[in-house]
Design an enzyme around this catalytic site. Structure first.
Site, mmCIF file in Angstrom:
data_model
loop_
_atom_site.group_PDB
_atom_site.id
_atom_site.type_symbol
_atom_site.label_atom_id
_atom_site.label_comp_id
_atom_site.label_asym_id
_atom_site.label_seq_id
_atom_site.Cartn_x
_atom_site.Cartn_y
_atom_site.Cartn_z
ATOM 1 N N ASN A 81 0.827 -1.230 0.000
ATOM 2 C CA ASN A 81 0.000 0.000 0.000
ATOM 3 C C ASN A 81 0.855 1.271 0.000
ATOM 4 O O ASN A 81 0.327 2.380 0.049
ATOM 5 C CB ASN A 81 -0.965 0.011 1.198
ATOM 6 C CG ASN A 81 -0.235 0.064 2.534
ATOM 7 O OD1 ASN A 81 0.987 0.187 2.573
ATOM 8 N ND2 ASN A 81 -0.985 -0.020 3.621
ATOM 9 N N PHE A 128 5.940 -9.383 4.358
ATOM 10 C CA PHE A 128 6.791 -8.426 5.082
ATOM 11 C C PHE A 128 6.010 -7.227 5.614
ATOM 12 O O PHE A 128 6.580 -6.396 6.313
ATOM 13 C CB PHE A 128 7.861 -7.859 4.132
ATOM 14 C CG PHE A 128 8.838 -8.867 3.627
ATOM 15 C CD1 PHE A 128 9.930 -9.234 4.397
ATOM 16 C CD2 PHE A 128 8.677 -9.453 2.379
ATOM 17 C CE1 PHE A 128 10.845 -10.154 3.931
ATOM 18 C CE2 PHE A 128 9.593 -10.375 1.903
ATOM 19 C CZ PHE A 128 10.673 -10.733 2.675
ATOM 20 N N ASN A 152 -3.085 -3.693 11.858
ATOM 21 C CA ASN A 152 -2.296 -4.004 10.665
ATOM 22 C C ASN A 152 -1.577 -5.340 10.790
ATOM 23 O O ASN A 152 -1.645 -6.187 9.895
ATOM 24 C CB ASN A 152 -1.282 -2.889 10.394
ATOM 25 C CG ASN A 152 -0.617 -3.077 9.041
ATOM 26 O OD1 ASN A 152 -1.292 -3.392 8.063
ATOM 27 N ND2 ASN A 152 0.677 -2.914 8.983
ATOM 28 N N TYR A 189 4.299 -4.525 19.628
ATOM 29 C CA TYR A 189 4.917 -4.984 18.373
ATOM 30 C C TYR A 189 5.267 -6.473 18.451
ATOM 31 O O TYR A 189 4.843 -7.283 17.623
ATOM 32 C CB TYR A 189 6.164 -4.150 18.060
ATOM 33 C CG TYR A 189 7.012 -4.759 16.982
ATOM 34 C CD1 TYR A 189 6.525 -4.881 15.680
ATOM 35 C CD2 TYR A 189 8.282 -5.260 17.253
ATOM 36 C CE1 TYR A 189 7.295 -5.475 14.680
ATOM 37 C CE2 TYR A 189 9.051 -5.851 16.271
ATOM 38 C CZ TYR A 189 8.552 -5.957 14.986
ATOM 39 O OH TYR A 189 9.310 -6.555 14.014
ATOM 40 N N HIS A 226 16.747 3.209 13.363
ATOM 41 C CA HIS A 226 17.741 2.149 13.529
ATOM 42 C C HIS A 226 19.172 2.692 13.579
ATOM 43 O O HIS A 226 19.495 3.675 12.920
ATOM 44 C CB HIS A 226 17.599 1.118 12.403
ATOM 45 C CG HIS A 226 16.318 0.360 12.504
ATOM 46 N ND1 HIS A 226 15.345 0.396 11.536
ATOM 47 C CD2 HIS A 226 15.838 -0.428 13.493
ATOM 48 C CE1 HIS A 226 14.325 -0.350 11.928
ATOM 49 N NE2 HIS A 226 14.593 -0.852 13.103
ATOM 50 N N GLY A 238 12.992 -0.233 27.401
ATOM 51 C CA GLY A 238 12.775 -1.566 26.816
ATOM 52 C C GLY A 238 13.968 -2.143 26.080
ATOM 53 O O GLY A 238 13.828 -3.153 25.398
#
Ligand code: UDP
Length: 326
Positions: free
Chosen positions: A36, A76, A95, A144, A192, A287
């Site tokens: 999308n 993915f 999602n 997640y 990242h 976390g």
């Protein structure tokens, strides 16, 4: 198995998906990308057919599966930001779980029974031991990780009830870029470590923040297992071939088995780029465990997978080639 399988890559316009599409095209597969473009890029899909579509759109999925015949599906498309998943869990459950169910249900209806799933080391939660093997308890500590573990459990039930065979691949820290320089990591916003360090090297950012220097590790910074995206693509291909060859469902860790600290990544990036990289010390990020390192022996043995771009300098060189081209 067809010698050149027809493969649906869902999320093929994203970071790992786009490398997979390129890999599959090179193997001679018929490739259809369904994406999308919420976080992916059309120009990252280097060939095959592209279908702009959303997994929430059941009619579009019905259309896709009734007009194509797929041997397998590689999935993915998911949201991946841990912090965001804590603040907006609805977005993640919708999602990553509900939309994945739409995909699985379309597969079951159209009798497509081979599925490769992008999972994550986040399914394990706080490590009880390292290196982490697949038997490690699954106690994800954020939405997640929970969404990925939920889908893995759904896959077990879909195998039992509908014979849908799957391999879940639990990535540690995906990193690097296409060795030929055509593709790379383009997350917006980027969170990242390696791309951020390289943006600090190229001048796109003023500095890299180091999130904590008081961890129980030799240099006090967190240790992670960085696995090259090209090696990941290779593992997906081997997993798909294994399923097409009639194998049973499974789940494997994908990592290097080598841990590198945040400071080691910065040092290697200074070497590789020849640039000065400014560092700012920041508080710990919520976390973050001190050490996350994979035991990937199961993938190596069962898939005959051998990561070849495991060297930290190689990972950074490939990522730097892409960053320099931007
Ligand atoms: N990290 C950091 N500064 C940054 C981004 C990340 O020090 O700007 C650290 C982070 O705390 C973790 C490691 O780098 O210890 C890898 O983080 P990343 O977000 O790349 O992947 P994660 O391990 O969260 O999947």
């Amino acid at each position: 198995m067809a010698s050149t399988p027809s493969v649906l890559v869902v999320g093929g316009a994203g970071y790992i998906g786009s490398h997979m599409v390129k890999y599959l095209l090179r193997q001679g597969c018929d490739v259809v990308t369904y994406d999308n473009l919420s976080t992916g890029y059309r120009d990252a899909v280097l060939g095959g057919e592209f279908v702009l579509g959303d997994l929430a759109d059941k009619a579009a999925l019905e259309d896709l599966f009734s007009t194509h015949s797929f041997d397998g599906v590689v999935h993915f498309a998911s949201f991946i930001q841990v912090g965001e998943s804590v603040k907006e869990p609805a977005k993640y459950y919708e999602n990553n779980v509900t939309n994945t169910l739409n995909l699985l249900n379309a597969m079951v209806k159209h009798e497509v029974k081979r599925f490769i799933f992008s999972s994550t080391a986040a399914v394990y939660g706080e490590p009880q031991y390292v290196p982490i093997d697949e038997a490690h308890p699954k106690q994800p500590i954020n939405p997640y990780g929970k969404t990925k573990w939920m889908v893995e459990q759904i896959l077990q039930d879909y195998d039992n009830a509908y014979g849908l065979k799957s391999i879940a691949l639990r990535y540690f820290n995906a990193a690097g870029a296409d060795p030929e320089g055509e593709l790379g990591e383009r997350h917006e916003p980027e969170t990242h470590l390696i791309p951020l360090v390289l943006q600090a090297a190229s001048g796109r950012r003023p500095h890299i923040s180091v999130f904590g220097r008081d961890y129980d590790t030799p240099d006090g910074t967190c240790i992670r297992d960085y696995i090259h995206v090209a090696d990941l693509a290779d593992a997906h291909w081997l997993a798909l071939q294994k399923l097409l060859g009639g194998s049973d469902s499974a789940a494997y860790n994908l990592g290097n088995g080598n841990g590198f600290s945040v400071q080691a990544v910065i040092n290697a990036a200074r070497e590789v780029t020849g640039r000065d990289i400014a560092v700012e010390d920041s508080p710990r990020r919520d976390g973050d465990p001190a050490r996350l390192v994979a035991n990937s022996l199961a993938a190596r043995n069962a898939l005959n997978w051998l990561p070849v771009r495991h060297d930290l300098d190689t990972i950074i060189q490939d990522a730097w080639r892409f960053e320099s081209s931007r």
